[in-house]
Design an enzyme around this catalytic site. Sequence first.
Site, PDB file in Angstrom:
ATOM      1  N   GLY A  27      28.754  40.129  42.765  1.00 51.77           N
ATOM      2  CA  GLY A  27      28.843  39.121  43.876  1.00 51.77           C
ATOM      3  C   GLY A  27      29.792  37.936  43.382  1.00 51.77           C
ATOM      4  CG  LEU A  29      33.146  39.743  45.160  1.00 51.71           C
ATOM      5  CD1 LEU A  29      33.319  40.917  46.052  1.00 51.71           C
ATOM      6  CD2 LEU A  29      32.840  40.208  43.967  1.00 51.71           C
ATOM      7  CG  HIS A  33      35.058  40.554  41.235  1.00 53.71           C
ATOM      8  ND1 HIS A  33      34.708  39.194  41.370  1.00 53.71           N
ATOM      9  CD2 HIS A  33      34.144  40.889  40.211  1.00 53.71           C
ATOM     10  CE1 HIS A  33      33.668  38.767  40.449  1.00 53.71           C
ATOM     11  NE2 HIS A  33      33.263  39.717  39.950  1.00 53.71           N
ATOM     12  CE  LYS A 144      42.314  46.073  28.837  1.00 56.76           C
ATOM     13  NZ  LYS A 144      43.724  45.902  28.003  1.00 56.76           N
ATOM     14  CD  GLN A 149      29.555  44.229  32.054  1.00 58.13           C
ATOM     15  OE1 GLN A 149      28.534  43.434  31.693  1.00 58.13           O
ATOM     16  NE2 GLN A 149      30.561  43.956  32.877  1.00 58.13           N
ATOM     17  CG  LEU A 180      40.497  33.954  37.932  1.00 56.58           C
ATOM     18  CD1 LEU A 180      40.974  34.271  39.295  1.00 56.58           C
ATOM     19  CD2 LEU A 180      40.568  32.466  38.026  1.00 56.58           C
TER      20      LEU A 180
HETATM   21  O1  PAF Z   1      29.782  42.519  35.003  1.00 59.55           O
HETATM   22  C1  PAF Z   1      28.966  42.406  35.850  1.00 59.55           C
HETATM   23  O2  PAF Z   1      29.182  41.849  37.063  1.00 59.55           O
HETATM   24  C2  PAF Z   1      27.697  43.061  35.655  1.00 59.55           C
HETATM   25  O3  PAF Z   1      27.109  42.948  34.357  1.00 59.55           O
HETATM   26  C3  PAF Z   1      27.494  44.602  36.222  1.00 59.55           C
HETATM   27  C4  PAF Z   1      28.439  45.438  35.366  1.00 59.55           C
HETATM   28  C5  PAF Z   1      27.933  44.543  37.660  1.00 59.55           C
HETATM   29  C6  PAF Z   1      26.076  44.978  36.020  1.00 59.55           C
HETATM   30  O4  PAF Z   1      25.081  44.090  36.741  1.00 59.55           O
END
Ligand code: PAF
Length: 275
Positions: A27, A29, A33, A144, A149, A180
């Site tokens: 969220g 956003l 996103h 990226k 992650q 951002l």
């Molecule tokens: O990148 C994120 O916003 C979070 O790490 C994710 C991938 C939604 C997992 O909670």
Amino acid sequence: MQILRSNAELKLWKAAHPDCAFVPTMGNLHAGHLSLIGQARLSGLPVIASIFVNPLQFGAGEDFARYPRTFDADCAKLRDAGCAAVFAPALEDLYPQPQGYFVEPPALASELCGKFRPGHFRGMLTVVLKLFNLVEPRVALFGKKDYQQLALIRGMREQLNLPIRIEAGETTRAEDGLALSSRNGYLSEAERQEAPRLYQNLKLIADALALGRRDFEELEVQALDALYRHGWKVDYVSIRRPDLSLPAESDAQFVVLGAAWLGKTRLIDNVEAGQ
Ligand code: PAF
């Protein structure tokens, strides 16, 4: 756009949309996103986003409680971006019991950000796997900007044989270069002015690598010094190969990653470099 508040509501939506593209989020956003949503729409599949602030990936003393929750504004943005559904489960939906089973990540999860956020990637991978199992997307998209992650999710997909394609989205930046991030909202006005310096210093390293410099440590130390001089507390600046292993002088492709604190806000960024 349908708002799905529980696993049961998701199940009903899935019955009508068995194939979908998925953008998991926490969220708050921003344009980054929304660009992932736009990219997901290119698949031609209905796009579903999730909004869930996952407690498992926050350490003690981190910002779980103050993480910005802006659900109504997020839904409006997702609707405008052409999202077909948003999955926003309650805590009890994803964690009906205390979570006892976890994704055990490889050593990479203890390096870079993992060194400073123990348990973070284990909690992140665990919720991503749970979300994948619930949403069953054909493709899932990640930015990226969270390079480590993304690498760990790709590794999990491969080694756990998940039948999902992972797509990466480019980092969206403000005009002054700042990546951002939902956490940029924590910055004071003065900190916001200072914040692009992290990107600028990673970019300086990337440019030097592209010109052929291979004195990795010297380049990292120069960036650390520049940030320290301007009041940053640096967790790391690190030159890696694109797969995040340690680089060699003979390499041609790199990614330069950094994480540093401005006051109470931890910012991360990375720049890819190649010759
Ligand atoms: O990148 C994120 O916003 C979070 O790490 C994710 C991938 C939604 C997992 O909670």
